[in-house]
Design a protein around this motif. Sequence first.
Motif, PDB file in Angstrom:
ATOM      1  N   VAL A 307       0.392  -1.174  -0.291  1.00 21.66           N
ATOM      2  CA  VAL A 307      -0.161   0.200   0.327  1.00 21.66           C
ATOM      3  C   VAL A 307       1.169   1.410  -0.349  1.00 21.66           C
ATOM      4  CG1 VAL A 307      -1.864   1.171   0.997  1.00 21.66           C
ATOM      5  CG2 VAL A 307      -2.229  -1.231   1.582  1.00 21.66           C
ATOM      6  N   LYS A 308       1.928   1.344   0.715  1.00 18.26           N
ATOM      7  CA  LYS A 308       2.398   2.333   1.408  1.00 18.26           C
ATOM      8  C   LYS A 308       3.663   2.267  -0.301  1.00 18.26           C
ATOM      9  CE  LYS A 308       2.211   2.401   6.115  1.00 18.26           C
ATOM     10  NZ  LYS A 308       2.820   2.777   7.167  1.00 18.26           N
ATOM     11  N   LYS A 309       4.006   1.266  -1.061  1.00 18.09           N
ATOM     12  CA  LYS A 309       4.909   1.319  -2.071  1.00 18.09           C
ATOM     13  C   LYS A 309       6.593   1.475  -1.928  1.00 18.09           C
ATOM     14  CE  LYS A 309       1.766   3.208  -5.560  1.00 18.09           C
ATOM     15  NZ  LYS A 309       1.365   3.941  -6.653  1.00 18.09           N
ATOM     16  N   ASP A 310       6.884   0.483   0.097  1.00 22.37           N
ATOM     17  CA  ASP A 310       7.902   0.672   0.344  1.00 22.37           C
ATOM     18  C   ASP A 310       8.968  -0.015  -0.372  1.00 22.37           C
ATOM     19  OD1 ASP A 310       9.737   1.170   2.116  1.00 22.37           O
ATOM     20  OD2 ASP A 310       8.749  -0.640   3.482  1.00 22.37           O
ATOM     21  N   SER A 311       9.600   0.515  -1.109  1.00 18.92           N
ATOM     22  CA  SER A 311      10.380  -0.200  -2.436  1.00 18.92           C
ATOM     23  C   SER A 311      11.934  -0.100  -1.566  1.00 18.92           C
ATOM     24  CB  SER A 311      10.988   0.166  -3.182  1.00 18.92           C
ATOM     25  OG  SER A 311      10.983   1.826  -3.662  1.00 18.92           O
ATOM     26  N   MET A 312      11.907   0.816  -0.138  1.00 16.65           N
ATOM     27  CA  MET A 312      13.728   0.490   0.633  1.00 16.65           C
ATOM     28  C   MET A 312      13.368  -0.501   1.336  1.00 16.65           C
ATOM     29  SD  MET A 312      15.434   2.663  -0.608  1.00 16.65           S
ATOM     30  CE  MET A 312      16.734   3.281   0.264  1.00 16.65           C
TER      31      MET A 312
END
Length: 647
Positions: A307-312
Motif C-alpha cells: 500500500v505504501k509502495k515501500d521499495s526500500m
Amino acid sequence: MKKFVLFFILLMPTALFCEISTATFYEPQSFDVLSYDAEIDLTQWQTKAISGKCDITYKIVLKAEPCYLYFHLKLNVDSLKYGTAHVKFTAIDDYFRVSVQDIEYQTMPDTLTLSVYYHGQLTNAPNNNGWGGVSMKNGILYAMGVGFTNSDVSATKYWLPCYDHPSDKAKFHAKFLVPRGIDIASIGKKSISDISNYLTQYEYTHDFPVATYLMTFAMGDYSLITYDYVSPLPPNKTIPLEIFSKSQDQHASALYYNKLPEILATYEKYFGPYPFEKIGYVNTPTGSMEHQTMISLDELIVRNSIVKKDSMAMTAAHELAHQWFGNMVTPLDFRDAWLNEGFASYAEAIWTESVFGKAAYINYLQSQITEYFQFTGYEGDLSLYDFSRAGNSSNYPATIYKKGSAVVGLLRYELGDSLFFQFLKSYLDEYKYSNVTTENLQNKLEAVSGRSFKTFFDQWVYAKGYPTINVDFDRQLSSGADSSVMTINQVQPDDFPIYEHLPIEITFMQADGETSSTIVDLTQKTQSFTLRNIPPTSLVSINRGANVRVPMKVRNIIYASISEKPEIKIAIFPNPAENFINVNYPATSPEIYLTVYSILGEKIVERRTFAAENGIRLNLPEMPQGVYFLKIDDAGKVKTQLFNVGK
C-alpha cells in the motif's frame, strides 16, 4: 598491616566472581558458557506447553571456592544432572545457582556439562505488549529475545535454560519436535526429519557465538521463500536466504524482501563480509527483532509495504545491519545498547545514500533528528550510554536509535569518509564475535584516527541532552556584505553540557535559489565569527546545509529580506499553510512566475500566471512540515517571501 593487605588480595578474586550480572552491570564470572544443546518438545504448541532438556557446557575460568555456575529459567526445573548424577541447585528469583563444589568429580574439570530438564507453559514478560518471551497470536507461536520494560531486558529464559546475559556468547544447537505440517524457524543451519506420520523434528545448528537474547524460534503454518546471495567480495561466498511467510503474505513478502541482495552488497562494502552462515527472516505478529540469522519482522510492515509502495524495506535493512552491529559485535551489557541501535539506525542512512545519493543521506539524518526531538518531550532527555529507563523511557528509547544515528553521522563528518569507513571495518574486525563497551569503541576510534575523542564522547555519548543556540548577525545581509559578525550563544539547560566542539553549517540562499555554505566550529558557550564575502541573501538557515547535520535546536534564525523596495510586500495566507496558499502581490507586469522552494533550495512547485487583483491561489502538493519560500519573478524583478507548512 602487610598481612592484612595480602589477605585482602587473596580474597579479592573469589569475591569478584560471586555475583550474577544484571542487565546494566556486568560481573565477571567463574565460568564461560561454551554451548547450549537442547531437545525441545513443542507437540502441544497450541496450548503453549513446552518440555525439554538443555545441556549447558561451562568452561571453568576460576578454580576457587566458592565457584558458582548460574542459569536462568522462567519455567519449571524438573531436575539437574551432571552425567547421570543429580546435582543440587538453589533457586533465586528467576535464576538458579549451582556450587561446583557440590558436583561429584575426582578432579575439578576444565569444562563440565549440566543437563537441565524442564517443562511448563510458555509466557512472555509482563506488560511488554508481546515483547520479551513467547507469545501466541494469529496462529503463530514466537519468541522475542528482549522486552521493553522488563528489568532484565534479555528474555530467552522464557523458553530455554541459559545464562541469559549478553556478556556470555555461546554456540547453539537445538532439536524441535513439532506436529507434521508445522514449520519452525530458528537460528543457524537447518535439517528436517520426519519422526512419524504425526511428528517432525527440526534441527538447528549455529556454530558461531551468539548472545542468548539473539536466540529465537517461531512456528506455525509458514511457506518458505529461498534464494542465494552471492557476495561481491572475494571469494564470492554464497549465502542462503530463507524467508518464512504465511501463504497469504507470499506476494507481499516477495516484493518487500526483493531488495535484500542490494542491501547486503551495500553493507558488505562498508562493514565487511556478512559474518554468519545464513540470512533468515520470519514474519511475526509483533515487532521486529534482529535475532541472529533469523530476524523477526512485523508481518504488518510487510503487508503495508504494498500500500505504501515501500521499495526500500527500511526495517529489514535496519535489522540486517544488526548482524554486524549487535550480533557479531555485542555489548557487554545493556548500558551500551546504543552501540547496537545507533549504528543500525545509521546504516539506514547508508542504505538510503547508496540508492539516492549524498543529499538523500543528509535528509535522512535530518528526519531522524526530527523524530528524536519529537520523542524527547515524552521519554525525557537521555544520554546514549547508561540511559535512564525510568518514567516514559524504556530499555529501547528512541534516543539511542535517532540521536545515536546522528552521533555516528557526526563521527563520519569528523573523520571524513575514507577514515570513517576504515574505522568501522577495523572496529568490527577487532571485536569480531566478542563483546564491547563504549570505551572500546572510543579507544579504537582514537587508534585509527590518531586523535583524542574524549570531548566528543563526553558531550554526545555520556551526557544527556543536546545543544540549543541563538544566532545574531551584526548587520542585514539583504544586499550582500563584505563581512558580518555572527554571534552564537548556547542556551540549553544548565544540566546539559556546554559543547566544546560543535560544527555548525550556515547556509546563505540567494533570490535565484543558489546557495553557499560555511561551517564554523563552536568551542565555547558564546562565540563570535566573522563571515566574509556574503552574497545578497534572501534566507539564512542554520544546520540545514548539505554537509553536516547536528542534533541540536536553533532558537533564533535571522532571515534577511532581499526586497530592494521594502514597501512592496508579498502577503501569503493561510500561514501556516496546508494544501494551498493565497498570494497577494502588487505586480508591475501582467504575467508573473511563482516558484516554491524548500529551505534546502529544492524546487517544489512552479506556475506561470496572470497577476490577479484579488490574489492568486497556488495549490501545493503534499509537503513535510517546515519552512518554505515563495519566489515571484515579475518581469525580471525577483521578490521572495517565507511561509510555513504545518503547525
